[in-house]
Write a protein that holds these residues in place. Structure first.
Motif, PDB file in Angstrom:
ATOM      1  N   THR A 128       0.838  -1.201   0.000  1.00  0.00           N
ATOM      2  CA  THR A 128       0.000   0.000   0.000  1.00  0.00           C
ATOM      3  C   THR A 128       0.873   1.251   0.000  1.00  0.00           C
ATOM      4  OG1 THR A 128      -1.791  -1.132   1.177  1.00  0.00           O
ATOM      5  CG2 THR A 128      -1.808   1.263   1.225  1.00  0.00           C
ATOM      6  N   GLY A 129       2.030   1.152   0.667  1.00  0.00           N
ATOM      7  CA  GLY A 129       2.945   2.289   0.725  1.00  0.00           C
ATOM      8  C   GLY A 129       3.518   2.694  -0.613  1.00  0.00           C
ATOM      9  N   LEU A 130       3.297   1.900  -1.652  1.00  0.00           N
ATOM     10  CA  LEU A 130       3.760   2.278  -2.980  1.00  0.00           C
ATOM     11  C   LEU A 130       3.098   3.550  -3.485  1.00  0.00           C
ATOM     12  CD1 LEU A 130       3.909  -1.210  -4.733  1.00  0.00           C
ATOM     13  CD2 LEU A 130       5.846   0.266  -4.209  1.00  0.00           C
ATOM     14  N   TYR A 131       1.956   3.945  -2.884  1.00  0.00           N
ATOM     15  CA  TYR A 131       1.317   5.187  -3.330  1.00  0.00           C
ATOM     16  C   TYR A 131       2.211   6.399  -3.073  1.00  0.00           C
ATOM     17  CZ  TYR A 131      -0.027   6.562   1.463  1.00  0.00           C
ATOM     18  OH  TYR A 131      -0.017   6.946   2.783  1.00  0.00           O
ATOM     19  N   VAL A 132       3.169   6.252  -2.150  1.00  0.00           N
ATOM     20  CA  VAL A 132       4.134   7.330  -1.924  1.00  0.00           C
ATOM     21  C   VAL A 132       4.908   7.618  -3.201  1.00  0.00           C
ATOM     22  CG1 VAL A 132       6.200   7.972  -0.622  1.00  0.00           C
ATOM     23  CG2 VAL A 132       4.351   6.746   0.508  1.00  0.00           C
ATOM     24  N   VAL A 133       5.242   6.568  -3.934  1.00  0.00           N
ATOM     25  CA  VAL A 133       5.980   6.720  -5.183  1.00  0.00           C
ATOM     26  C   VAL A 133       5.046   7.116  -6.310  1.00  0.00           C
ATOM     27  CG1 VAL A 133       7.428   5.535  -6.859  1.00  0.00           C
ATOM     28  CG2 VAL A 133       7.693   5.043  -4.427  1.00  0.00           C
ATOM     29  N   PHE A 134       3.819   6.583  -6.315  1.00  0.00           N
ATOM     30  CA  PHE A 134       2.890   6.844  -7.412  1.00  0.00           C
ATOM     31  C   PHE A 134       2.379   8.286  -7.415  1.00  0.00           C
ATOM     32  CE2 PHE A 134       1.471   2.119  -7.228  1.00  0.00           C
ATOM     33  CZ  PHE A 134       2.629   1.766  -7.902  1.00  0.00           C
ATOM     34  N   THR A 135       2.161   8.875  -6.238  1.00  0.00           N
ATOM     35  CA  THR A 135       1.469  10.161  -6.142  1.00  0.00           C
ATOM     36  C   THR A 135       2.131  11.285  -6.939  1.00  0.00           C
ATOM     37  OG1 THR A 135       0.525   9.611  -3.984  1.00  0.00           O
ATOM     38  CG2 THR A 135       0.648  11.946  -4.554  1.00  0.00           C
ATOM     39  N   PRO A 136       3.455  11.540  -6.799  1.00  0.00           N
ATOM     40  CA  PRO A 136       4.031  12.657  -7.559  1.00  0.00           C
ATOM     41  C   PRO A 136       3.870  12.497  -9.067  1.00  0.00           C
ATOM     42  CG  PRO A 136       5.546  11.905  -5.852  1.00  0.00           C
ATOM     43  CD  PRO A 136       4.451  10.896  -5.922  1.00  0.00           C
ATOM     44  N   PHE A 137       3.924  11.273  -9.562  1.00  0.00           N
ATOM     45  CA  PHE A 137       3.781  11.047 -10.998  1.00  0.00           C
ATOM     46  C   PHE A 137       2.332  11.234 -11.449  1.00  0.00           C
ATOM     47  CE2 PHE A 137       7.515   8.619  -9.675  1.00  0.00           C
ATOM     48  CZ  PHE A 137       8.469   9.139 -10.552  1.00  0.00           C
ATOM     49  N   ILE A 138       1.379  10.860 -10.589  1.00  0.00           N
ATOM     50  CA  ILE A 138      -0.032  11.081 -10.903  1.00  0.00           C
ATOM     51  C   ILE A 138      -0.332  12.575 -10.940  1.00  0.00           C
ATOM     52  CG2 ILE A 138      -2.382  10.776 -10.015  1.00  0.00           C
ATOM     53  CD1 ILE A 138      -1.487   8.032  -8.962  1.00  0.00           C
ATOM     54  N   VAL A 139       0.222  13.325  -9.990  1.00  0.00           N
ATOM     55  CA  VAL A 139       0.052  14.782  -9.986  1.00  0.00           C
ATOM     56  C   VAL A 139       0.628  15.393 -11.257  1.00  0.00           C
ATOM     57  CG1 VAL A 139       0.764  16.922  -8.837  1.00  0.00           C
ATOM     58  CG2 VAL A 139      -0.020  14.975  -7.476  1.00  0.00           C
ATOM     59  N   LEU A 140       1.780  14.894 -11.673  1.00  0.00           N
ATOM     60  CA  LEU A 140       2.409  15.396 -12.897  1.00  0.00           C
ATOM     61  C   LEU A 140       1.539  15.110 -14.112  1.00  0.00           C
ATOM     62  CD1 LEU A 140       4.922  16.642 -14.265  1.00  0.00           C
ATOM     63  CD2 LEU A 140       5.877  14.335 -14.368  1.00  0.00           C
ATOM     64  N   LEU A 141       0.958  13.913 -14.188  1.00  0.00           N
ATOM     65  CA  LEU A 141       0.125  13.538 -15.328  1.00  0.00           C
ATOM     66  C   LEU A 141      -1.203  14.291 -15.346  1.00  0.00           C
ATOM     67  CD1 LEU A 141       0.695   9.664 -15.402  1.00  0.00           C
ATOM     68  CD2 LEU A 141       1.536  11.333 -17.058  1.00  0.00           C
ATOM     69  N   LEU A 142      -1.828  14.432 -14.175  1.00  0.00           N
ATOM     70  CA  LEU A 142      -3.146  15.049 -14.114  1.00  0.00           C
ATOM     71  C   LEU A 142      -3.097  16.571 -14.202  1.00  0.00           C
ATOM     72  CD1 LEU A 142      -5.084  13.066 -11.346  1.00  0.00           C
ATOM     73  CD2 LEU A 142      -5.368  12.923 -13.811  1.00  0.00           C
ATOM     74  N   PHE A 143      -2.188  17.169 -13.459  1.00  0.00           N
ATOM     75  CA  PHE A 143      -2.202  18.619 -13.291  1.00  0.00           C
ATOM     76  C   PHE A 143      -0.991  19.329 -13.893  1.00  0.00           C
ATOM     77  CE2 PHE A 143      -4.159  16.811  -9.287  1.00  0.00           C
ATOM     78  CZ  PHE A 143      -5.454  16.922  -9.752  1.00  0.00           C
ATOM     79  N   ARG A 144      -0.081  18.524 -14.506  1.00  0.00           N
ATOM     80  CA  ARG A 144       1.135  19.081 -15.103  1.00  0.00           C
ATOM     81  C   ARG A 144       1.899  19.921 -14.071  1.00  0.00           C
ATOM     82  NH1 ARG A 144      -2.927  19.639 -18.638  1.00  0.00           N
ATOM     83  NH2 ARG A 144      -3.216  21.825 -18.139  1.00  0.00           N
ATOM     84  N   GLU A 145       1.867  19.461 -12.815  1.00  0.00           N
ATOM     85  CA  GLU A 145       2.542  20.147 -11.716  1.00  0.00           C
ATOM     86  C   GLU A 145       3.792  19.366 -11.344  1.00  0.00           C
ATOM     87  OE1 GLU A 145       1.663  20.798  -7.032  1.00  0.00           O
ATOM     88  OE2 GLU A 145       0.061  21.398  -8.403  1.00  0.00           O
ATOM     89  N   LYS A 146       4.946  19.927 -11.659  1.00  0.00           N
ATOM     90  CA  LYS A 146       6.201  19.239 -11.401  1.00  0.00           C
ATOM     91  C   LYS A 146       6.504  19.256  -9.906  1.00  0.00           C
ATOM     92  CE  LYS A 146      11.055  19.096 -12.841  1.00  0.00           C
ATOM     93  NZ  LYS A 146      12.125  19.753 -13.647  1.00  0.00           N
ATOM     94  N   PRO A 147       6.726  18.091  -9.314  1.00  0.00           N
ATOM     95  CA  PRO A 147       7.012  18.063  -7.871  1.00  0.00           C
ATOM     96  C   PRO A 147       8.391  18.632  -7.564  1.00  0.00           C
ATOM     97  CG  PRO A 147       7.211  15.876  -8.804  1.00  0.00           C
ATOM     98  CD  PRO A 147       6.707  16.748  -9.909  1.00  0.00           C
ATOM     99  N   ARG A 148       8.569  19.059  -6.319  1.00  0.00           N
ATOM    100  CA  ARG A 148       9.884  19.510  -5.894  1.00  0.00           C
ATOM    101  C   ARG A 148      10.881  18.374  -6.017  1.00  0.00           C
ATOM    102  NH1 ARG A 148      10.495  21.605  -0.324  1.00  0.00           N
ATOM    103  NH2 ARG A 148       9.336  19.757   0.266  1.00  0.00           N
ATOM    104  N   ALA A 149      12.101  18.698  -6.361  1.00  0.00           N
ATOM    105  CA  ALA A 149      13.126  17.668  -6.581  1.00  0.00           C
ATOM    106  C   ALA A 149      13.346  16.816  -5.340  1.00  0.00           C
ATOM    107  CB  ALA A 149      14.430  18.328  -7.017  1.00  0.00           C
TER     108      ALA A 149
END
Length: 318
Positions: A128-149
């Motif tokens: 379930t903790g894999l969502y930690v890795v999935f979330t920034p990429f989902i945000v990038l795909l949905l909202f074109r919002e680049k996460p902080r490095a």
């Protein structure tokens, strides 16, 4: 959901005290969910996955409705007085987003609960903790919002910490493990949508209530068709239903929605991933599970990832 260009405030622009309180809310939600893993597992002794989901979120909805009503009344007064943005305090501009968040919430919960039928609590916590890795990429795909490095190494550190906490999978993945991996992708989507919708509408409790209602309404017919639900089985699982409904459901998800108004999705996902640490702690206390030394190292890495994700970001010079 369309990405309407609305004015947004970076989390770094909020006062430090506000951001710290929001971070604590997310951490507390992780603790409540950690205990929820134990309750979800033991409830499966008497109820099927969909019957348990329907029951727990019916309880959560009843508990949250009065607070959602008060929140909507307050938001309406603020709009009428001109102290809020025109779209704050109303669901109408974001009805599609609320529906999608509710669907992601239900699907994440359903696949996780189905996975718990055949996988262990430890594996479920890690996967379930894999969502930690999935979330920034989902945000990038949905909202074109680049996460902080900084989010990427922090996510990797949290994931490795969860892996050590579980002691490793130690073999091939069974069907429950794959269901749980699928659930992690939907939890990542739910975290991303909750952060955006909470920020836009300013209705965190109402947002949580809508997700609870959607989950209950979708699970109920599935339980009636595919499972055997009786009064006796509901009574046996009543303590788990009450805890996961009122606390792991209503309270924790409200804390998530409130906290994500001031913490970006990437760092928020890492804070919420602390549920794996708390699941291990409560598992040791309640179920008698022992933490190996490698698991303790994993706990330390997760806490380090939480601090790393909250590291102050330098503002660009104007």
């Amino acid at each position: 959901m369309t990405d309407v260009a609305l004015p947004q405030t970076a989390s770094a622009d909020f006062p430090l005290r506000t951001r710290l309180i929001a971070a604590f809310m997310l951490l507390f939600a992780g603790a409540i969910w950690g205990m929820g893993f134990v309750a979800q597992s033991t409830a499966m002794d008497s109820l099927g996955p969909f019957g348990f989901i329907a029951a727990r979120f019916a309880v959560a909805t009843v508990g949250l409705l009065p607070f959602a009503w008060l929140e909507l009344r307050k938001a309406r007064r603020l709009r009428e007085s001109g102290k809020a943005l025109p779209d704050h305090g109303t669901l109408m501009p974001e009805w599609g987003g609320y529906a999608l968040a509710g669907l992601a919430f239900f699907t994440g919960m359903a696949t996780q609960q189905v996975g718990l039928v055949t996988t262990t609590v430890g594996n479920s916590g890690f996967l379930t903790g894999l969502y930690v890795v999935f979330t920034p990429f989902i945000v990038l795909l949905l909202f074109r919002e680049k996460p902080r490095a900084i989010v990427f190494p922090a996510s990797a550190l949290a994931l490795f910490g969860i892996f050590l906490l579980s002691g490793g999978l130690g073999g091939s993945l069974n069907s429950g493990d794959w269901w749980t991996i699928l659930s992690a992708s939907f939890w990542g989507l739910q975290v991303a949508l909750t952060g955006r919708l909470s920020e836009r509408t300013g209705l965190p409790v109402t947002l949580t209530t809508v997700q609870m209602v959607v989950a209950c309404l979708l699970a109920l017919p599935l339980a009636l068709v595919f499972e055997t639900v009786s009064t006796a089985s509901l009574l046996v699982a009543l303590p788990e239903i009450i805890y996961t409904g009122l606390f792991a459901g209503g309270l924790a998800f409200s804390l998530q929605a409130r906290g994500q108004r001031y913490v970006k999705p990437g760092p928020a996902a890492i804070l919420l991933s602390s549920e794996a640490v708390f699941a291990a702690i409560f598992g040791a206390i309640i179920l008698g599970e022992r933490l190996a030394s490698i698991a303790l190292v994993g706990c330390g890495l997760i806490l380090a990832a939480i601090l790393l994700a909250q590291w102050p970001q330098k503002r660009p010079k104007s």
